[in-house]
Structure formats: structure tokens, C-alpha cells
Design a protein around this motif. Structure first.
Motif, PDB file in Angstrom:
ATOM      1  N   LEU A  61      37.765  26.580  48.436  1.00 38.29           N
ATOM      2  CA  LEU A  61      38.146  26.371  47.043  1.00 38.29           C
ATOM      3  C   LEU A  61      37.122  26.990  46.093  1.00 38.29           C
ATOM      4  N   GLY A  62      35.841  26.895  46.474  1.00 36.64           N
ATOM      5  CA  GLY A  62      34.800  27.500  45.645  1.00 36.64           C
ATOM      6  C   GLY A  62      34.988  28.999  45.521  1.00 36.64           C
ATOM      7  N   ASP A  63      35.294  29.653  46.649  1.00 30.53           N
ATOM      8  CA  ASP A  63      35.519  31.101  46.638  1.00 30.53           C
ATOM      9  C   ASP A  63      36.747  31.462  45.803  1.00 30.53           C
ATOM     10  N   LEU A  64      37.812  30.687  45.950  1.00 30.96           N
ATOM     11  CA  LEU A  64      39.038  30.958  45.196  1.00 30.96           C
ATOM     12  C   LEU A  64      38.816  30.789  43.698  1.00 30.96           C
ATOM     13  N   ARG A  65      38.095  29.738  43.326  1.00 34.44           N
ATOM     14  CA  ARG A  65      37.803  29.531  41.904  1.00 34.44           C
ATOM     15  C   ARG A  65      36.982  30.688  41.340  1.00 34.44           C
ATOM     16  N   THR A  66      36.027  31.173  42.142  1.00 36.36           N
ATOM     17  CA  THR A  66      35.213  32.306  41.696  1.00 36.36           C
ATOM     18  C   THR A  66      36.073  33.530  41.448  1.00 36.36           C
ATOM     19  N   LEU A  67      37.028  33.793  42.352  1.00 36.58           N
ATOM     20  CA  LEU A  67      37.922  34.933  42.178  1.00 36.58           C
ATOM     21  C   LEU A  67      38.772  34.801  40.920  1.00 36.58           C
ATOM     22  N   VAL A  68      39.323  33.595  40.702  1.00 39.36           N
ATOM     23  CA  VAL A  68      40.170  33.365  39.528  1.00 39.36           C
ATOM     24  C   VAL A  68      39.362  33.518  38.246  1.00 39.36           C
ATOM     25  N   GLN A  69      38.160  32.904  38.216  1.00 39.79           N
ATOM     26  CA  GLN A  69      37.331  32.969  37.011  1.00 39.79           C
ATOM     27  C   GLN A  69      36.889  34.389  36.715  1.00 39.79           C
ATOM     28  N   ALA A  70      36.535  35.161  37.769  1.00 36.19           N
ATOM     29  CA  ALA A  70      36.112  36.549  37.568  1.00 36.19           C
ATOM     30  C   ALA A  70      37.270  37.379  37.011  1.00 36.19           C
ATOM     31  N   ALA A  71      38.468  37.166  37.549  1.00 31.32           N
ATOM     32  CA  ALA A  71      39.630  37.912  37.068  1.00 31.32           C
ATOM     33  C   ALA A  71      39.935  37.567  35.617  1.00 31.32           C
ATOM     34  N   ARG A  72      39.866  36.278  35.295  1.00 32.07           N
ATOM     35  CA  ARG A  72      40.129  35.862  33.918  1.00 32.07           C
ATOM     36  C   ARG A  72      39.091  36.426  32.958  1.00 32.07           C
ATOM     37  N   GLN A  73      37.849  36.486  33.421  1.00 34.67           N
ATOM     38  CA  GLN A  73      36.796  37.040  32.575  1.00 34.67           C
ATOM     39  C   GLN A  73      37.046  38.523  32.309  1.00 34.67           C
ATOM     40  N   ARG A  74      37.472  39.251  33.352  1.00 29.15           N
ATOM     41  CA  ARG A  74      37.780  40.669  33.164  1.00 29.15           C
ATOM     42  C   ARG A  74      38.950  40.858  32.207  1.00 29.15           C
ATOM     43  N   ILE A  75      39.964  40.004  32.353  1.00 29.10           N
ATOM     44  CA  ILE A  75      41.126  40.082  31.457  1.00 29.10           C
ATOM     45  C   ILE A  75      40.707  39.797  30.023  1.00 29.10           C
ATOM     46  N   ALA A  76      39.863  38.763  29.844  1.00 25.06           N
ATOM     47  CA  ALA A  76      39.404  38.408  28.494  1.00 25.06           C
ATOM     48  C   ALA A  76      38.582  39.538  27.885  1.00 25.06           C
ATOM     49  N   THR A  77      37.721  40.164  28.710  1.00 25.12           N
ATOM     50  CA  THR A  77      36.892  41.264  28.207  1.00 25.12           C
ATOM     51  C   THR A  77      37.750  42.431  27.742  1.00 25.12           C
ATOM     52  N   VAL A  78      38.758  42.770  28.548  1.00 29.75           N
ATOM     53  CA  VAL A  78      39.662  43.860  28.160  1.00 29.75           C
ATOM     54  C   VAL A  78      40.430  43.495  26.895  1.00 29.75           C
ATOM     55  N   ALA A  79      40.861  42.233  26.805  1.00 29.04           N
ATOM     56  CA  ALA A  79      41.628  41.798  25.632  1.00 29.04           C
ATOM     57  C   ALA A  79      40.775  41.857  24.372  1.00 29.04           C
ATOM     58  N   TYR A  80      39.531  41.358  24.460  1.00 28.87           N
ATOM     59  CA  TYR A  80      38.642  41.384  23.291  1.00 28.87           C
ATOM     60  C   TYR A  80      38.347  42.820  22.876  1.00 28.87           C
ATOM     61  N   SER A  81      38.078  43.677  23.859  1.00 35.43           N
ATOM     62  CA  SER A  81      37.776  45.065  23.560  1.00 35.43           C
ATOM     63  C   SER A  81      38.961  45.754  22.908  1.00 35.43           C
ATOM     64  N   THR A  82      40.154  45.487  23.434  1.00 37.26           N
ATOM     65  CA  THR A  82      41.358  46.101  22.872  1.00 37.26           C
ATOM     66  C   THR A  82      41.590  45.640  21.444  1.00 37.26           C
TER      67      THR A  82
END
Length: 356
Positions: free
Chosen positions: A18-39
Motif C-alpha cells: 500500500l505504501g508503494d501504491l500510495r507513492t505512485l499515486v501521489q507522484a502521478a498527481r504531483q506531476r499532473i498538478a505541476t503540468v496544470a499549474y504550468s499550463t
């Protein structure tokens, strides 16, 4: 022959999974947020540039205001919030304050539109560029950026006291990831978070700094790492003790800090020179630059400090404030210090030309 026994299924560590899965989800969301803010940031810049290119300012101000009212109304009807008249005007200011698209693209990877909201009211272009680059390098959130601006960080750096051509060149180096001592050290340092009142000793000051080390490191700036307190240095038959020792990863240097309750005295320089030479000989690691000394004192006479030419000795002198003065007083004091430093630099310029 008896049938081989079936192996028991391996036990799954559910908590680790579960720890690994949460890390993957959080990293993906962070990348999405970064792209959204930049856009979003780049959209605001492009809208501002398009409107600015229509020459809606200056002599066509009345007509321009009418157009912006229409643009705001239509875009709000089509796309919802975020296109008010004030916001549209801010986008135009954004494009005019940051005209280089390449720089905006780089900044938008770390700075959101809310960061630029905080930067746009700064009138001095060099100060605005300084805060933008430091915000990118040190990854400040919007609240921290506002605190740095409110605390007049730029005006407290040695950089602000340099000629404008030097400041511009240093900001250019910041964009390339190079940081100099002039961008790192401040004067004065705001240490009101220590809660020191009335009479206190150097040991009290030192202990308070270590007790509030997280806040102190925030004031010192990103890149500082605490190394030692009362660093022992044996020279001949005598032992000496440096108050505080830090390392700065951007400068790749040890930073020796001496605390003084009294006003700065020229004799402090000799003590710091001894410490720096010892550190250079015994503590400097391969690949590091030579150590820098910071003398933190209750007050300092600018003319004395200037005559000692401490930059050549890799020594900085800064005041510290354990209680904040009224902001207008601090602003006036810093403005006076900047003007004095620039006047002194202007006086030295003809002499330097004659020497050549």
C-alpha cells in the motif's frame, strides 16, 4: 515417488504494498498538478501578451478599458471564473513585467500563477527577477514568497548594494543555477523568532539559534546545513572554539559563524581569519571551495567594514535583529545602506579606470 509438496504462497507485506501504491499515486498527481499549474501560468502570459500587443494602454487607455471589460465579460461567460477585469489587467502586467517567454517557461515549472500574483506588485525589475529566481531555486510556496518579500530579503542581500549591471549579471547566473555569496548572505538577519529579550549572553544567543534551528535555517536561506556547535580548533598549545559551523551546498563551502553581542570591532577579523585558515587546512573536503566567515554582531559601522576590504578575505559582517523595528524604519535603513554602498562604488570607479 511421493509427489513434491506444493510451496506455500509467499506472504504479501500489505503495508509495504500500500505504501508503494500510495507513492505512485501521489507522484502521478504531483506531476499532473505541476503540468496544470504550468499550463495555467503560460495561458495567463499568452493572453496578457496578446492583449498588450493590441496597444490597449497609453493614449488608448479609455478605449482599452472598454475592450478589457468586454473581454472579461465574454471569457467569464464562456469559461467561468478567473477572467475578471482585474485578473485580465494582471495578465497584461504579467506579460509586460516578464517579456521573455523562455524565462517564463522555466519559471512556470516551479512558480504558479499565485506566485506571480505576489511578484507583480514589486516595482523594481531587478528585485522582482531576484525573488522569482530565488523562489524557483529554493522552491518557496506562495506564503513563504510573501514572507520573503515582506521581510525585504532582496534589500538585505549584499547583491542589492551592487551596481545594477552587477545585479543583472548575478541574476543571469542564478538562472543558470549558479549562486554567489552576494545572493546568499544578508544584512541584517531577522532573528526575532528567537524570543530573546532583555539582557542575554552569547551562549544564550547560540542556544536560542539551535533551539529554533528550523526557523533560523529558513532565514539563512535554502542550502545551509548545520554542522557543529562550538567547533574545537587546536592551534599549537591553544584550543579555540567556533560558535557555529554550517555548510552551504550551492556554494560548496563551509560557513563559519561567530556571534558577537557587541558592535563589530576590527579585532574580530583576525580571529575569523584564524578560524578560516584552520578550516581550510583541516576540514575542507576535495571539491569544496574555501570556507567563508560570517561575523554576526549587534551593530556594525559601514565605513569600518568597507575599509577592511573583507570580501578579499572571504569574511562577511552582518547585524542581527532579535526584535523587529517598525517596517518603515527598516525600509528607510535598508534604502540608506543601499544608497551609501552604491555611492561608494561610484567613487571608486574612476580610480579603477586610472589604474588600468
Amino acid at each position: 515417488m511421493p509427489a513434491p509438496e506444493a510451496k506455500a504462497p509467499a506472504v504479501i507485506d500489505e503495508a509495504a504494498l500500500l505504501g508503494d501504491l500510495r507513492t505512485l499515486v501521489q507522484a502521478a498527481r504531483q506531476r499532473i498538478a505541476t503540468v496544470a499549474y504550468s499550463t495555467q501560468t503560460l495561458l495567463c502570459w499568452h493572453l496578457g501578451r496578446r492583449l498588450s500587443n493590441e496597444h490597449l494602454q497609453g493614449g488608448r487607455a479609455a478605449y482599452g478599458k472598454q475592450i478589457l471589460v468586454t473581454v472579461s465579460r465574454e471569457l467569464t461567460a464562456d469559461y467561468g471564473r478567473g477572467f475578471s477585469y482585474a485578473e485580465i489587467a494582471r495578465m497584461i502586467q504579467f506579460a509586460q513585467s516578464f517579456p521573455d517567454e523562455t524565462i517564463v517557461v522555466t519559471l512556470s515549472q516551479q512558480l504558479s500563477w499565485s506566485h506571480f500574483h505576489a511578484l507583480l506588485p514589486i516595482k523594481d525589475p531587478l528585485a522582482r527577477d531576484f525573488y522569482a529566481e530565488m523562489c524557483r531555486i529554493e522552491r518557496w510556496d506562495v506564503r513563504t514568497l510573501r514572507q520573503k518579500i515582506g521581510g525585504m530579503l532582496y534589500q538585505r542581500t549584499a547583491l542589492s548594494k551592487k551596481p545594477e549591471t552587477v545585479i543583472s549579471a548575478e541574476i543571469g547566473k542564478l538562472r543558470d543555477g549558479q549562486m554567489s555569496p552576494d545572493t546568499v548572505f544578508r544584512d541584517p538577519y531577522l532573528l526575532d523568532l528567537l524570543g530573546l529579550k532583555g539582557a542575554y549572553s552569547e551562549r544564550d544567543l547560540e542556544s536560542a539559534i539551535l533551539r529554533e534551528i528550523e526557523g533560523v535555517l529558513l532565514e539563512l536561506g535554502a542550502g545551509f546545513s548545520f554542522v557543529a556547535r562550538q567547533k574545537r580548533m587546536s592551534v599549537g598549545k591553544d584550543d579555540f572554539y567556533l560558535d557555529l559551523l554550517f555548510f552551504h551546498r550551492h556554494l560548496r563551502r563551509l560557513i563559519a559563524v561567530e556571534l558577537k553581542l557587541e558592535s563589530f570591532q576590527p579585532a574580530h577579523v583576525g580571529q575569523m581569519e584564524l578560524y578560516l585558515r584552520w578550516l581550510d587546512k583541516h576540514e575542507r573536503a576535495p571539491g569544496e571551495e574555501s570556507p567563508i566567515g560570517l561575523i554576526l554582531c549587534a551593530s556594525a559601522d559601514a565605513e569600518q567594514v568597507e575599509l577592511l576590504q573583507l570580501d578579499a578575505k572571504s569574511i562577511r559582517v552582518s547585524e542581527y535583529l532579535t526584535a523587529l523595528p517598525p517596517l518603515p524604519l527598516l525600509r528607510a535603513r535598508l534604502h540608506q545602506a543601499i544608497e551609501h554602498a552604491r555611492e561608494q562604488a561610484a567613487r571608486r570607479l574612476p580610480n579603477a579606470e586610472d589604474d588600468e
